[in-house]
Design a protein around this motif. Structure first.
Motif, PDB file in Angstrom:
ATOM      1  N   PRO A  69       0.772  -1.016   0.277  1.00  0.00           N
ATOM      2  CA  PRO A  69       0.191   0.031   0.075  1.00  0.00           C
ATOM      3  C   PRO A  69       1.039   1.395  -0.277  1.00  0.00           C
ATOM      4  CG  PRO A  69       0.059  -1.085   2.246  1.00  0.00           C
ATOM      5  CD  PRO A  69       0.629  -1.977   1.256  1.00  0.00           C
ATOM      6  N   THR A  70      -0.183   2.189  -1.316  1.00  0.00           N
ATOM      7  CA  THR A  70       1.342   3.371  -0.902  1.00  0.00           C
ATOM      8  C   THR A  70       1.137   4.585   0.329  1.00  0.00           C
ATOM      9  OG1 THR A  70       1.020   2.988  -3.507  1.00  0.00           O
ATOM     10  CG2 THR A  70       1.530   5.832  -2.891  1.00  0.00           C
ATOM     11  N   ASP A  71       1.962   4.580   1.294  1.00  0.00           N
ATOM     12  CA  ASP A  71       1.672   5.480   1.910  1.00  0.00           C
ATOM     13  C   ASP A  71       1.496   7.494   1.654  1.00  0.00           C
ATOM     14  OD1 ASP A  71       3.874   6.889   3.036  1.00  0.00           O
ATOM     15  OD2 ASP A  71       4.334   4.214   3.233  1.00  0.00           O
ATOM     16  N   GLU A  72       1.631   8.003   2.567  1.00  0.00           N
ATOM     17  CA  GLU A  72       1.477   9.242   2.429  1.00  0.00           C
ATOM     18  C   GLU A  72       2.936  10.131   1.462  1.00  0.00           C
ATOM     19  OE1 GLU A  72      -2.684   9.483   3.868  1.00  0.00           O
ATOM     20  OE2 GLU A  72      -0.496   8.325   4.352  1.00  0.00           O
ATOM     21  N   ALA A  73       4.050   9.338   2.440  1.00  0.00           N
ATOM     22  CA  ALA A  73       4.963   9.395   2.731  1.00  0.00           C
ATOM     23  C   ALA A  73       6.195   8.983   1.434  1.00  0.00           C
ATOM     24  CB  ALA A  73       6.077   9.246   3.516  1.00  0.00           C
ATOM     25  N   SER A  74       5.305   8.361   0.270  1.00  0.00           N
ATOM     26  CA  SER A  74       5.760   7.952  -0.877  1.00  0.00           C
ATOM     27  C   SER A  74       6.806   8.630  -1.334  1.00  0.00           C
ATOM     28  CB  SER A  74       4.652   6.421  -1.589  1.00  0.00           C
ATOM     29  OG  SER A  74       3.870   5.593  -0.579  1.00  0.00           O
ATOM     30  N   LYS A  75       7.227   8.322  -2.438  1.00  0.00           N
ATOM     31  CA  LYS A  75       7.900   8.770  -3.299  1.00  0.00           C
ATOM     32  C   LYS A  75       6.299   8.867  -4.669  1.00  0.00           C
ATOM     33  CE  LYS A  75      11.050   8.931  -7.626  1.00  0.00           C
ATOM     34  NZ  LYS A  75      11.898   7.998  -8.218  1.00  0.00           N
ATOM     35  N   ILE A  76       6.864  10.616  -4.289  1.00  0.00           N
ATOM     36  CA  ILE A  76       5.548  11.409  -5.700  1.00  0.00           C
ATOM     37  C   ILE A  76       6.568  11.620  -7.370  1.00  0.00           C
ATOM     38  CG2 ILE A  76       4.921  13.303  -6.442  1.00  0.00           C
ATOM     39  CD1 ILE A  76       4.048  14.051  -3.653  1.00  0.00           C
ATOM     40  N   HIS A  77       5.581  10.640  -8.177  1.00  0.00           N
ATOM     41  CA  HIS A  77       6.366  10.822  -9.464  1.00  0.00           C
ATOM     42  C   HIS A  77       5.563  10.330 -10.790  1.00  0.00           C
ATOM     43  CE1 HIS A  77       7.493   6.114  -9.527  1.00  0.00           C
ATOM     44  NE2 HIS A  77       6.514   6.754  -8.174  1.00  0.00           N
ATOM     45  N   PRO A  78       4.820  11.273 -10.779  1.00  0.00           N
ATOM     46  CA  PRO A  78       3.305  11.010 -11.499  1.00  0.00           C
ATOM     47  C   PRO A  78       3.850  10.990 -12.777  1.00  0.00           C
ATOM     48  CG  PRO A  78       3.440  13.665 -11.285  1.00  0.00           C
ATOM     49  CD  PRO A  78       4.636  12.690 -10.278  1.00  0.00           C
ATOM     50  N   SER A  79       2.797   9.783 -13.694  1.00  0.00           N
ATOM     51  CA  SER A  79       3.445   9.364 -15.078  1.00  0.00           C
ATOM     52  C   SER A  79       2.223  10.122 -15.968  1.00  0.00           C
ATOM     53  CB  SER A  79       2.958   7.881 -14.631  1.00  0.00           C
ATOM     54  OG  SER A  79       1.557   7.812 -14.617  1.00  0.00           O
ATOM     55  N   SER A  80       1.476  11.349 -15.467  1.00  0.00           N
ATOM     56  CA  SER A  80       0.689  11.904 -16.537  1.00  0.00           C
ATOM     57  C   SER A  80       0.398  13.500 -16.043  1.00  0.00           C
ATOM     58  CB  SER A  80      -0.680  11.026 -16.725  1.00  0.00           C
ATOM     59  OG  SER A  80      -1.490  11.766 -15.290  1.00  0.00           O
ATOM     60  N   VAL A  81      -0.160  13.741 -17.526  1.00  0.00           N
ATOM     61  CA  VAL A  81      -0.446  15.379 -17.270  1.00  0.00           C
ATOM     62  C   VAL A  81      -0.907  15.287 -16.179  1.00  0.00           C
ATOM     63  CG1 VAL A  81      -1.167  17.805 -18.452  1.00  0.00           C
ATOM     64  CG2 VAL A  81       0.844  16.219 -19.605  1.00  0.00           C
ATOM     65  N   TYR A  82      -1.916  14.922 -16.176  1.00  0.00           N
ATOM     66  CA  TYR A  82      -2.783  15.020 -15.029  1.00  0.00           C
ATOM     67  C   TYR A  82      -2.443  14.782 -13.765  1.00  0.00           C
ATOM     68  CZ  TYR A  82      -6.871  13.968 -11.181  1.00  0.00           C
ATOM     69  OH  TYR A  82      -7.907  13.822 -11.185  1.00  0.00           O
ATOM     70  N   GLY A  83      -1.345  13.863 -13.309  1.00  0.00           N
ATOM     71  CA  GLY A  83      -1.314  13.650 -12.595  1.00  0.00           C
ATOM     72  C   GLY A  83       0.128  15.115 -11.946  1.00  0.00           C
ATOM     73  N   ILE A  84       0.665  15.383 -12.834  1.00  0.00           N
ATOM     74  CA  ILE A  84       1.444  16.297 -12.748  1.00  0.00           C
ATOM     75  C   ILE A  84       0.816  18.029 -12.406  1.00  0.00           C
ATOM     76  CG2 ILE A  84       2.878  17.762 -13.710  1.00  0.00           C
ATOM     77  CD1 ILE A  84       3.714  15.499 -15.748  1.00  0.00           C
TER      78      ILE A  84
END
Length: 378
Positions: A176-191
């Motif tokens: 499960p992904t917690d809030e301290a996990s790496k942020i690295h979006p793979s889409s423009v939406y995510g960015i």
């Protein structure tokens, strides 16, 4: 804090949140542009979402991209719940300026007003997204906790859909992904959602305004738009099934998502508005359980009582992730939030609602063709 502005308040999450807040005695204002992609044509006559709130809230028809609309809506408000956004991973990869203008630009206008104009805002709650994580959190036998980068196009084209991490030969274990996990979006939406969140969380404290961010997983339930062919796998599949059309399952069907029922999302958001413990914090909101897409398709077909062929095609969309589901430890500890709806219960309530709705035109193939022409669907 009794006066609450909800941007995107005629949308799926926003309208349900508005009803809950009105029930609790708040004065609610909604700023929404009644996008045809969500509400269809002639929304003020035909939109299920708009019609259920129109006599209960102060409705401002306008756009978060317009400063004057913001100024009109924000007057006299204590809290802003900022939900308005262009949504959809696939569409964001070619409608890039639109997504940036609305999601980032609209948030910038809000913050500029808060920094430079007289107002009474004390708290801003922003809808972030699980998409900011990109691929989720994994455990490697060789390297421990890892955060894989986006999957390689060459691997996907060869039917290798699992995530990889450099130097790891054994299969990775999904966590499960917690809030301290790496942020690295793979889409423009995510960015854009990452930028939105960071702007709110960075600037609001300098203005003595409490910020709260919720990273919503895949929200679903009664009232979800059945007209939008660009986002919402449950509504897309449902519209196809109700039209008697075959389902095309991407990749190998084992890609998974965390589906969270709308009532749980509303409950979490209300906690963010009301609880001081939420101030300055970022929270995951999900069910905490991953469900693969093939399972979703089969449950929908069963619930609708239809005989619909399923094709697991190996096709894929550039920018899609393989897996991600929420670690809810933080929101349970700080806000005592615990989702009430299992996927089985939630999907039953959703499909019971769908069968009583008008069958919408299935425009999904058109959205896929748009992506195919741009090389984003393979």
């Amino acid at each position: 804090m009794r006066n609450i502005l909800i941007t995107g308040g005629a949308g799926f999450i926003g309208s349900n949140l508005a009803l809950k807040l009105v029930e609790k005695g708040y004065q609610v204002t909604v700023l929404d542009n009644l996008s045809p992609q969500i509400h269809g044509t002639d929304a003020k006559r035909n939109s299920f979402l708009y019609l259920k709130i129109k006599d209960l809230v102060n409705f401002v028809e306008g756009s978060v991209s317009c400063r004057n609309d913001w100024l009109t809506a924000i007057e006299g408000q204590d809290v802003v719940v900022h939900l308005a956004a262009e949504t959809g991973t696939g569409q964001s990869m070619y409608e890039i300026q639109k997504y940036v203008d609305v999601n980032v630009g609209g948030t910038a206008i809000l913050l500029d007003i808060l920094a430079n104009e007289h107002h009474s805002i004390k708290k801003v709650v922003v809808a972030s997204s699980r998409s900011i994580y990109g691929e989720g959190k994994y455990k490697s036998i060789e390297k421990g906790i890892v955060y894989p980068n986006h999957r390689q196009l060459s691997a996907l084209e060869n039917g290798d859909f699992d995530v990889k991490y450099e130097g790891c030969l054994a299969p990775l274990e999904l966590l499960p992904t917690d809030e301290a996990s790496k942020i690295h979006p793979s889409s423009v939406y995510g960015i854009t959602k990452q930028t939105q969140e960071q702007m709110i969380m960075t600037i609001c404290p300098t203005l003595d305004i409490y910020p709260v961010a919720f990273r919503y997983q895949n929200v679903y339930g009664p009232g979800q738009s059945l007209k939008n062919p660009y986002t919402g796998i449950l509504s897309i599949f449902s519209t196809q099934i109700m039209n008697g059309n075959a389902l095309n399952i991407f990749e190998d069907g084992m890609e998974s998502r965390d589906f969270v029922y709308i009532d749980d999302v509303v409950d979490a958001t209300v906690l963010g508005i009301e609880r001081d413990e939420a101030n300055y914090e970022v929270f995951n909101v999900g069910s905490g359980v991953p469900t693969d897409v093939l399972t979703v398709a089969n449950i929908l077909i069963k619930n609708y009582g239809k005989s619909i062929p399923i094709s697991v095609s190996g096709s894929f969309r550039v920018g899609d992730i393989r897996h991600n589901y929420a670690d809810l430890t933080k929101i349970k500890r700080i806000l005592q939030f615990d989702p009430k709806y299992s996927f089985e219960l939630g999907i039953e309530r959703f499909t019971d609602w769908v069968v009583n709705q008008k069958i919408e035109a299935d425009n999904y193939s058109g959205s896929i063709e748009e992506m195919r022409q741009r090389g984003l669907y393979r």
